[in-house]
Design a protein around this motif. Structure first.
Motif, PDB file in Angstrom:
ATOM      1  N   ALA A  14     -35.486 -28.487 -26.741  1.00  0.00           N
ATOM      2  CA  ALA A  14     -34.265 -29.128 -26.249  1.00  0.00           C
ATOM      3  C   ALA A  14     -33.777 -30.159 -27.263  1.00  0.00           C
ATOM      4  O   ALA A  14     -34.578 -30.899 -27.842  1.00  0.00           O
ATOM      5  CB  ALA A  14     -34.525 -29.790 -24.900  1.00  0.00           C
ATOM      6  N   GLY A  15     -32.463 -30.159 -27.480  1.00  0.00           N
ATOM      7  CA  GLY A  15     -31.871 -31.028 -28.478  1.00  0.00           C
ATOM      8  C   GLY A  15     -31.732 -30.401 -29.843  1.00  0.00           C
ATOM      9  O   GLY A  15     -31.057 -30.955 -30.716  1.00  0.00           O
ATOM     10  N   SER A  63     -18.818 -25.361 -20.313  1.00  0.00           N
ATOM     11  CA  SER A  63     -20.248 -25.690 -20.367  1.00  0.00           C
ATOM     12  C   SER A  63     -20.768 -25.868 -21.793  1.00  0.00           C
ATOM     13  O   SER A  63     -21.827 -26.471 -21.986  1.00  0.00           O
ATOM     14  CB  SER A  63     -21.061 -24.599 -19.660  1.00  0.00           C
ATOM     15  N   ARG A  67     -20.470 -28.613 -28.027  1.00  0.00           N
ATOM     16  CA  ARG A  67     -21.836 -28.334 -28.487  1.00  0.00           C
ATOM     17  C   ARG A  67     -21.910 -27.055 -29.318  1.00  0.00           C
ATOM     18  O   ARG A  67     -22.698 -26.967 -30.257  1.00  0.00           O
ATOM     19  CB  ARG A  67     -22.793 -28.208 -27.301  1.00  0.00           C
ATOM     20  N   SER A  85     -27.394 -29.357 -29.847  1.00  0.00           N
ATOM     21  CA  SER A  85     -27.769 -30.081 -28.623  1.00  0.00           C
ATOM     22  C   SER A  85     -28.167 -29.130 -27.508  1.00  0.00           C
ATOM     23  O   SER A  85     -27.698 -29.243 -26.364  1.00  0.00           O
ATOM     24  CB  SER A  85     -26.611 -30.986 -28.166  1.00  0.00           C
ATOM     25  N   LYS A  87     -29.935 -27.121 -24.546  1.00  0.00           N
ATOM     26  CA  LYS A  87     -30.552 -27.540 -23.292  1.00  0.00           C
ATOM     27  C   LYS A  87     -31.356 -26.375 -22.724  1.00  0.00           C
ATOM     28  O   LYS A  87     -31.038 -25.214 -23.008  1.00  0.00           O
ATOM     29  CB  LYS A  87     -29.470 -27.946 -22.294  1.00  0.00           C
ATOM     30  N   PRO A  88     -32.352 -26.654 -21.900  1.00  0.00           N
ATOM     31  CA  PRO A  88     -33.104 -25.546 -21.288  1.00  0.00           C
ATOM     32  C   PRO A  88     -32.207 -24.563 -20.535  1.00  0.00           C
ATOM     33  O   PRO A  88     -32.490 -23.351 -20.527  1.00  0.00           O
ATOM     34  CB  PRO A  88     -34.067 -26.270 -20.352  1.00  0.00           C
ATOM     35  N   GLU A  89     -31.131 -25.047 -19.963  1.00  0.00           N
ATOM     36  CA  GLU A  89     -30.218 -24.152 -19.229  1.00  0.00           C
ATOM     37  C   GLU A  89     -29.400 -23.244 -20.142  1.00  0.00           C
ATOM     38  O   GLU A  89     -28.675 -22.374 -19.660  1.00  0.00           O
ATOM     39  CB  GLU A  89     -29.286 -24.951 -18.309  1.00  0.00           C
ATOM     40  N   ASP A  90     -29.500 -23.430 -21.448  1.00  0.00           N
ATOM     41  CA  ASP A  90     -28.867 -22.510 -22.397  1.00  0.00           C
ATOM     42  C   ASP A  90     -29.734 -21.266 -22.648  1.00  0.00           C
ATOM     43  O   ASP A  90     -29.303 -20.342 -23.350  1.00  0.00           O
ATOM     44  CB  ASP A  90     -28.612 -23.204 -23.732  1.00  0.00           C
ATOM     45  N   SER A 120     -38.213 -27.386 -22.785  1.00  0.00           N
ATOM     46  CA  SER A 120     -37.969 -28.794 -22.428  1.00  0.00           C
ATOM     47  C   SER A 120     -39.057 -29.707 -22.966  1.00  0.00           C
ATOM     48  O   SER A 120     -40.064 -29.274 -23.466  1.00  0.00           O
ATOM     49  CB  SER A 120     -37.872 -28.926 -20.914  1.00  0.00           C
TER      50      SER A 120
END
Length: 120
Positions: A14-15, A63, A67, A85, A87-90, A120
């Motif tokens: 993440a990130g 969403s 980014r 950037s 995210k786990p939801e990506d 994460s």
């Protein structure tokens, strides 16, 4: 026949960042808009980004706006998706598509997808 081949997926924290590529063949690449979509397990395919035939216009899902960046190199018949950037939801399988416009329903050819996993 038209072929779209994605690459560049993988595992990232993440990130972090990844850049996806999609190499196209089989028709004149610069005549068509290109898009990126993704599909997470158990979810519907989701539109991410699109770019016009000459790169002059781009369109993003809310969403990922700010980014992700879509770009293309018509000399290399390739479209890119720079993802920052993350995210786990990506986490999803990411697909490129070739078509006639920037709207999510205007594509007639799809790649086989590349897996992106964000830890994460």
């Amino acid at each position: 026949q038209v072929q779209l081949v994605e690459s560049g997926g993988g595992l990232v924290q993440a990130g972090g960042s990844l850049r996806l590529s999609c190499a196209a063949s089989g028709r004149t690449f610069s005549n068509y808009a290109m898009g990126w979509f993704r599909q997470a397990p158990g979810k519907a395919r989701e539109f991410m980004a699109a770019i016009s035939w000459n790169g002059g216009s781009t369109y993003y899902a809310d969403s990922v706006k700010g980014r992700f960046t879509i770009s293309r190199d018509n000399a290399k018949n390739t479209v890119y998706l720079q993802m920052n950037s993350l995210k786990p939801e990506d986490t999803a399988v990411y697909y490129c598509a070739s078509g006639y416009g920037l709207g999510p329903d205007e594509y007639d050819y799809w790649g086989q997808g590349t897996q992106v996993t964000v830890s994460s």
